[in-house]
Enzyme design. Structure first.
Site, PDB file in Angstrom:
ATOM      1  N   HIS A 178       7.028   1.911  -9.018  1.00  0.00           N
ATOM      2  CA  HIS A 178       7.535   0.702  -8.373  1.00  0.00           C
ATOM      3  C   HIS A 178       7.975  -0.412  -9.319  1.00  0.00           C
ATOM      4  O   HIS A 178       7.842  -1.592  -9.005  1.00  0.00           O
ATOM      5  CB  HIS A 178       6.467   0.155  -7.405  1.00  0.00           C
ATOM      6  CG  HIS A 178       6.083   1.145  -6.345  1.00  0.00           C
ATOM      7  ND1 HIS A 178       4.782   1.410  -5.985  1.00  0.00           N
ATOM      8  CD2 HIS A 178       6.837   1.965  -5.585  1.00  0.00           C
ATOM      9  CE1 HIS A 178       4.761   2.337  -5.036  1.00  0.00           C
ATOM     10  NE2 HIS A 178       5.996   2.702  -4.785  1.00  0.00           N
ATOM     11  N   ARG A 217       0.691   7.162 -11.427  1.00  0.00           N
ATOM     12  CA  ARG A 217       1.622   7.044 -10.288  1.00  0.00           C
ATOM     13  C   ARG A 217       2.990   6.597 -10.810  1.00  0.00           C
ATOM     14  O   ARG A 217       3.087   5.701 -11.643  1.00  0.00           O
ATOM     15  CB  ARG A 217       1.089   6.026  -9.279  1.00  0.00           C
ATOM     16  CG  ARG A 217       1.836   6.149  -7.949  1.00  0.00           C
ATOM     17  CD  ARG A 217       1.141   5.408  -6.831  1.00  0.00           C
ATOM     18  NE  ARG A 217       1.481   6.088  -5.580  1.00  0.00           N
ATOM     19  CZ  ARG A 217       1.638   5.476  -4.422  1.00  0.00           C
ATOM     20  NH1 ARG A 217       1.458   4.186  -4.310  1.00  0.00           N
ATOM     21  NH2 ARG A 217       1.965   6.158  -3.341  1.00  0.00           N
ATOM     22  N   GLN A 276      -6.927   2.104  -8.935  1.00  0.00           N
ATOM     23  CA  GLN A 276      -5.627   1.909  -9.597  1.00  0.00           C
ATOM     24  C   GLN A 276      -5.747   0.836 -10.673  1.00  0.00           C
ATOM     25  O   GLN A 276      -6.252  -0.264 -10.408  1.00  0.00           O
ATOM     26  CB  GLN A 276      -4.572   1.470  -8.580  1.00  0.00           C
ATOM     27  CG  GLN A 276      -4.041   2.588  -7.728  1.00  0.00           C
ATOM     28  CD  GLN A 276      -2.776   2.175  -6.964  1.00  0.00           C
ATOM     29  OE1 GLN A 276      -2.661   1.035  -6.514  1.00  0.00           O
ATOM     30  NE2 GLN A 276      -1.852   3.109  -6.812  1.00  0.00           N
ATOM     31  N   TYR A 307       6.637  -1.527 -12.040  1.00  0.00           N
ATOM     32  CA  TYR A 307       5.612  -2.365 -12.666  1.00  0.00           C
ATOM     33  C   TYR A 307       5.602  -2.143 -14.190  1.00  0.00           C
ATOM     34  O   TYR A 307       6.409  -1.372 -14.715  1.00  0.00           O
ATOM     35  CB  TYR A 307       4.247  -2.108 -12.006  1.00  0.00           C
ATOM     36  CG  TYR A 307       4.255  -2.519 -10.538  1.00  0.00           C
ATOM     37  CD1 TYR A 307       4.627  -3.815 -10.175  1.00  0.00           C
ATOM     38  CD2 TYR A 307       3.947  -1.625  -9.512  1.00  0.00           C
ATOM     39  CE1 TYR A 307       4.673  -4.205  -8.827  1.00  0.00           C
ATOM     40  CE2 TYR A 307       3.990  -2.010  -8.173  1.00  0.00           C
ATOM     41  CZ  TYR A 307       4.357  -3.300  -7.846  1.00  0.00           C
ATOM     42  OH  TYR A 307       4.415  -3.690  -6.523  1.00  0.00           O
TER      43      TYR A 307
HETATM   44  C1  FMN Z   1      -0.251  -2.877   2.846  1.00  0.00           C
HETATM   45  C2  FMN Z   1       0.219  -1.990   1.751  1.00  0.00           C
HETATM   46  C3  FMN Z   1      -0.063  -2.321   0.435  1.00  0.00           C
HETATM   47  C4  FMN Z   1       0.328  -1.473  -0.614  1.00  0.00           C
HETATM   48  N1  FMN Z   1      -0.098  -1.736  -1.884  1.00  0.00           N
HETATM   49  C5  FMN Z   1       0.025  -0.772  -2.835  1.00  0.00           C
HETATM   50  C6  FMN Z   1      -0.728  -0.805  -4.033  1.00  0.00           C
HETATM   51  O1  FMN Z   1      -1.616  -1.663  -4.213  1.00  0.00           O
HETATM   52  N2  FMN Z   1      -0.479   0.156  -4.959  1.00  0.00           N
HETATM   53  C7  FMN Z   1       0.418   1.166  -4.742  1.00  0.00           C
HETATM   54  O2  FMN Z   1       0.609   2.008  -5.629  1.00  0.00           O
HETATM   55  N3  FMN Z   1       1.084   1.268  -3.583  1.00  0.00           N
HETATM   56  C8  FMN Z   1       0.876   0.356  -2.619  1.00  0.00           C
HETATM   57  N4  FMN Z   1       1.425   0.543  -1.373  1.00  0.00           N
HETATM   58  C9  FMN Z   1       2.234   1.741  -1.121  1.00  0.00           C
HETATM   59  C10 FMN Z   1       1.364   2.891  -0.584  1.00  0.00           C
HETATM   60  O3  FMN Z   1       0.513   3.401  -1.565  1.00  0.00           O
HETATM   61  C11 FMN Z   1       2.236   4.043  -0.083  1.00  0.00           C
HETATM   62  O4  FMN Z   1       3.010   4.497  -1.148  1.00  0.00           O
HETATM   63  C12 FMN Z   1       3.115   3.608   1.072  1.00  0.00           C
HETATM   64  O5  FMN Z   1       2.335   3.053   2.097  1.00  0.00           O
HETATM   65  C13 FMN Z   1       3.923   4.790   1.625  1.00  0.00           C
HETATM   66  O6  FMN Z   1       3.065   5.792   2.045  1.00  0.00           O
HETATM   67  P1  FMN Z   1       2.849   6.123   3.631  1.00  0.00           P
HETATM   68  O7  FMN Z   1       4.202   6.417   4.151  1.00  0.00           O
HETATM   69  O8  FMN Z   1       1.910   7.280   3.628  1.00  0.00           O
HETATM   70  O9  FMN Z   1       2.276   4.889   4.218  1.00  0.00           O
HETATM   71  C14 FMN Z   1       1.061  -0.302  -0.327  1.00  0.00           C
HETATM   72  C15 FMN Z   1       1.340   0.024   1.000  1.00  0.00           C
HETATM   73  C16 FMN Z   1       0.918  -0.797   2.038  1.00  0.00           C
HETATM   74  C17 FMN Z   1       1.214  -0.397   3.463  1.00  0.00           C
END
Ligand code: FMN
Ligand code: SF4
Length: 651
Positions: free
Chosen positions: A170, A220, A100, A172
Site C-alpha cells: 500500500h 505484506r 504488523q 508505505y
Molecule cells: C477498517 C480497515 C482498516 C484496515 N487497516 C489495515 C491495516 O492496518 N493494515 C493493512 O495491511 N491493511 C489494512 N486494511 C486492509 C485489510 O487488511 C484488507 O486488505 C482489506 O480489508 C481487503 O480485504 P477483504 O476484502 O477481505 O476485506 C484495512 C481494512 C479495513 C476494512
C-alpha cells in the site's frame, strides 16, 4: 464441504489450523496507542468464530511512524502486557496471531494535535491523497528506523505473539524505498534495484536477529499499486522473488495509500468482483517457495475454497467477511453456510469508520466493534409479545434480535416485499450487492422465528387488536421535497424524485438536472443511471463535492463512473425554483442566483422525511411503543440496523 479451506498449513515453524485469516486492519480501538479491552474483545470474538490466524492491525515501530492519531504504537517495552493479553485471548481458541510492523513514511493522514506533521520518506516526493511533502530520510534515521523494526519484533516475541508481518504494501515506507518513482536517492538506498531493496532487506535481517528461532516473519506487499507512480505488478513480483528466501510467507494485496485511484484497492468496494487478485497471486505462487496469502473481496467460503483448491493461494484473508460475521468459519465448517451473513463490500462502517476516526463496525452487524456493549445479549428474562411495524433494515434487525432473545415476535410490512429503501438502493449503478443486506437480515429474522406478514398495513385499530406488550415502529421515511418556487403562467419542466426514477419513471428526452442535498449514493447514482439511459445530466450538489458524504473509496468509484458517463457536476448549489425549463439555483456561499436553462426535467435527491404518524397516534392511545430507524430520523441503513439492535437489547 471445504476440504482445502480447512486443511492445516505450515508456515515457518508453526501450523495454522485452517487457511482463512483476518488480515491486519486498523480498528481505531487503540487506547492511547495501546491494546485495550475493546480491541481484545473484538479479536477474541473473531478467534472464537474459528478463524485460523489473525494479523493484528499496524503497530508503529518508531516515533516517526505515526500515520493517524489512533494508531497502535509499539515503541516502548511497556506495551508488552497489552500485546500479551491479546495474544492469550486469541490463543485460547487455537488461533495464531501475528502483529504488523509499520512505518508509513510519507503517508501521514492525521496527527494527535490535528496539525500537519513532519513526514519522512526516502525522498522529498509528495503524496497526492494527504498532500504531504516529506523530508528525505538521513542515513542515521534510516538506521534508527530499521533498528526500531527489530526492537518492536522482539517486544512482540516477548508478548507471546506468534510472528510479525512487515508492511511493505500500500505504498508505505518499505514500498517507497523499493519504488524508483518515490525513491530518487543517490546513496546506497537508492538507484539500483539492489540498493532500493536494501531498506526492506535490512528490516527483515533486524527482525530475524532480534527474535528467537521459529518466530514467524512475513511480508505484506501490493502486487501492483494501481496508480501512475506506484509499483507495477511486475516490479512487485520481482521484489517478492528477491525477498521470499528471507521470509516465512508473503501476503499479497493491491493498491497504494498515496493516490485516490490506488487507495481504492486497500479496501475494494463492491464494484470489484470477489477474489479479483487471485490470478496475480497465482502467478507469484509459481515463482516462490514460501506460502502466498491472498486478500481482496473474498467473502464466501465457496470462493475461498475455489481459490485455494485451484492453487491460486495458500491461505486467504476474509477480513471484512469476518467483521461482518465472526462466526463465518464455524458456520462453514458445520454445514451452516446458508446462515453466513455475507459482507456486501459497502465499506460504510468498517473502513468508513476508520476514515472518520471512530471504532470500526459493520452496517449489517453493529455488534461488531461493540463487543463490550453487547456482550450480554442473553435470553430475555420476561419474554414479551412484540409487534414490529415495518420490514426495512431497522425493523428486520429489531425483530431478529428480539426473537433470538426469546420474545414472541411478529413483523408487519405494508409492501409486497420486506427490505424498505434497501430494495431501491440496490438499483443504483454498481450497487446491486447492497440488496444482500435484506437477504441476510430476512434470513436472521426467519431463523429466529419471527412471523412476517407482507402487504399488511398497520393502523391504530389493527395494532390495538394484536394485543402486543410492546410495539416497535420502523415505518421508514418518504422522499422530502424542498419548497421550489415556480413562476405563475409558465409551463414548468416536471419535477420527480429519485425513488420514482429508480422505480422506472420515464423522463422526457433531453437534459436532466439532478438536485442533490445529502451528497450520498442517491444523487450520484441516480445521475449516472439517468445518463446511462441516454440523457445529458447536470448534477447540482449542495455540498463542496459530489458524493462528499460517502466513504472515500466508494465515492471515488461512483464519481469516476458518473464522469465516464459524462455527468456534469456543479457544486455548492441549492435548488430554489423553476421558470419554464430554466432551473434556478442558489449558490450556498455567495447567495447568487444561477440559472440553468434547457432542462427537460428535475430529479430531486433531497433527502427524506420520517414516516412516523402511526407512532404519534399510538402514543396518544398510551401504547408501549418505540420508534426506530428512518421513522425516528432519516439517516442510513447503518443507523437503522443499530437502532434495531439497541431497541431489541433493551427488554
Ligand atoms: C477498517 C480497515 C482498516 C484496515 N487497516 C489495515 C491495516 O492496518 N493494515 C493493512 O495491511 N491493511 C489494512 N486494511 C486492509 C485489510 O487488511 C484488507 O486488505 C482489506 O480489508 C481487503 O480485504 P477483504 O476484502 O477481505 O476485506 C484495512 C481494512 C479495513 C476494512
Ligand atoms: S460495513 Fe459493509 S463492507 Fe464493511 S464489513 Fe460490513 S458489510 Fe462488509
Amino acid at each position: 464441504m471445504y476440504p482445502t479451506l480447512f486443511a492445516p498449513l505450515n508456515v515457518g515453524s508453526i501450523t495454522l489450523k485452517n487457511r482463512m485469516f483476518s488480515s491486519g486492519h486498523d480498528t481505531v480501538m487503540a487506547e492511547n496507542g495501546r491494546v485495550g479491552d475493546q480491541l481484545i474483545a473484538y479479536q477474541r470474538a473473531r478467534a472464537a468464530g474459528g478463524v485460523g490466524h489473525i494479523v493484528l492491525q499496524v503497530s508503529g515501530v518508531h516515533q516517526t511512524a505515526e500515520y493517524t492519531d489512533s494508531e497502535l504504537m509499539a515503541t516502548s517495552d511497556d506495551v508488552i502486557p497489552g500485546y500479551r493479553k491479546i495474544a492469550q485471548a486469541i490463543h485460547e481458541y487455537d488461533c495464531h496471531v501475528f502483529a504488523q510492523l509499520f512505518h508509513g513514511g510519507r503517508e501521514v493522514m492525521t496527527t494527535p494535535d490535528g496539525l500537519l506533521g513532519v513526514a519522512w520518506a526516502p525522498s522529498a516526493v509528495p503524496n497526492e491523497r494527504f498532500h504531504v511533502m516529506p523530508r528525505e530520510l538521513p542515513i542515521t534515521l534510516i538506521e534508527e528506523i530499521v533498528h526500531g523494526f527489530g526492537l518492536t519484533a522482539a517486544r512482540m516475541a516477548t508478548a507471546g505473539i506468534d510472528g510479525v508481518e512487515i508492511v511493505a504494501s500500500h505504498g508505505y515506507l518499505p514500498s517507497q524505498f523499493i519504488n524508483a518513482r518515490a525513491n530518487i536517492r543517490e546513496d546506497i538506498y537508492g538507484g539500483s534495484f539492489e540498493n532500493r531493496m536494501r531498506f526492506t532487506r535490512e528490516i527483515i535481517e533486524a527482525v530475524r536477529e532480534a527474535t528467537p528461532d521459529g518466530f514467524v516473519v512475513g511480508l505484506r506487499i501490493s502486487l501492483g499499486e494501481r496508480d501512475q507512480d506506484g509499483l507495477t505488478p511486475a516490479e512487485s513480483m520481482t521484489a517478492c522473488q528477491h525477498l521470499a528466501p528471507l521470509v516465512d510467507y508473503l501476503s499479497v494485496t493491491a493498491g497504494s495509500s498515496a493516490t485516490y485511484a490506488g487507495s481504492v484497492h486497500i479496501v475494494p468496494p463492491m464494484n470489484y468482483p470477489p477474489g479479483y487478485l487471485a490470478d496475480l497471486s497465482s502467478q507469484l505462487r509459481t515463482t516462490v517457495d514460501v506460502p502466498v496469502f491472498l486478500t481482496g473481496r473474498i467473502n464466501t467460503p465457496a470462493e475461498a475454497e475455489r481459490i485455494l483448491s485451484n492453487g491460486k493461494a495458500d491461505a486467504v484473508a476474509m477480513t471484512r467477511a469476518l467483521i461482518c460475521d465472526p462466526l463465518l468459519p464455524q458456520k462453514a465448517r458445520t454445514g451452516k453456510t446458508d446462515e453466513i451473513r455475507l459482507c456486501i463490500g459497502c465499506n460504510q462502517a468498517c473502513i468508513g469508520h476508520f476514515h472518520m476516526g471512530v471504532p470500526i463496525s459493520c452496517i449489517q452487524y453493529p455488534e461488531s466493534g461493540r463487543e463490550l456493549e453487547f456482550s450480554d445479549l442473553s435470553v430475555a428474562k420476561n419474554p414479551k409479545r412484540i409487534l414490529v411495524i415495518g420490514g426495512g433494515p431497522a425493523g428486520l434487525k429489531a425483530a431478529a434480535v428480539s426473537a433470538a432473545r426469546g420474545h414472541d415476535v411478529e413483523l408487519w410490512e405494508s409492501a409486497p416485499r420486506v427490505g424498505g429503501q434497501a430494495l431501491l438502493a440496490q438499483l443504483l449503478p454498481g450497487r446491486a450487492e447492497f440488496g444482500a443486506i435484506v437477504t441476510n437480515l430476512l434470513g436472521e429474522a426467519t431463523r429466529a422465528g419471527v412471523r412476517i406478514s407482507i402487504n399488511k398495513t398497520a393502523d391504530v385499530n389493527s395494532v390495538a387488536g394484536h394485543n402486543a406488550d410492546l410495539v416497535v415502529i420502523a415505518t421508514g421515511a418518504l422522499p422530502y421535497a424542498p419548497l421550489i418556487e415556480t413562476l405563475a403562467g409558465e409551463v414548468n419542466s416536471p419535477v420527480v424524485n429519485s425513488w420514482e426514477v429508480l422505480n422506472g419513471a420515464e423522463l422526457p428526452a433531453g437534459e436532466i438536472l439532478v438536485a442533490d442535498w445529502r451528497g450520498d449514493w442517491i444523487g450520484l447514482g441516480v445521475a449516472t443511471l439517468i445518463a446511462q439511459r441516454g440523457h445529458s445530466v447536470t448534477l447540482a450538489v449542495q455540498g463542496w463535492a459530489a458524493g462528499h458524504a460517502l466513504q472515500q473509496y466508494v465515492r471515488n468509484e461512483m464519481l469516476a463512473d458518473a464522469i465516464r458517463h459524462k455527468v456534469s457536476v456543479r457544486t455548492d448549489l441549492r435548488i430554489r425554483g423553476i421558470a419554464g425549463n430554466t432551473v434556478l439555483l442558489g449558490h450556498t456561499l455567495t447567495g447568487a442566483v444561477i440559472e440553468i436553462p434547457g432542462m427537460s426535467a428535475i430529479v430531486l435527491a433531497t433527502g427524506h422525511t420520517s414516516n412516523d404518524s402511526l407512532f404519534d397516534e399510538l402514543v396518544g392511545r398510551g401504547a408501549n411503543v418505540h420508534l426506530i430507524g428512518d421513522a425516528l430520523a432519516p439517516r442510513t441503513a447503518e443507523e437503522a440496523v443499530l437502532d434495531g439492535l439497541r431497541v431489541a437489547a433493551e427488554f
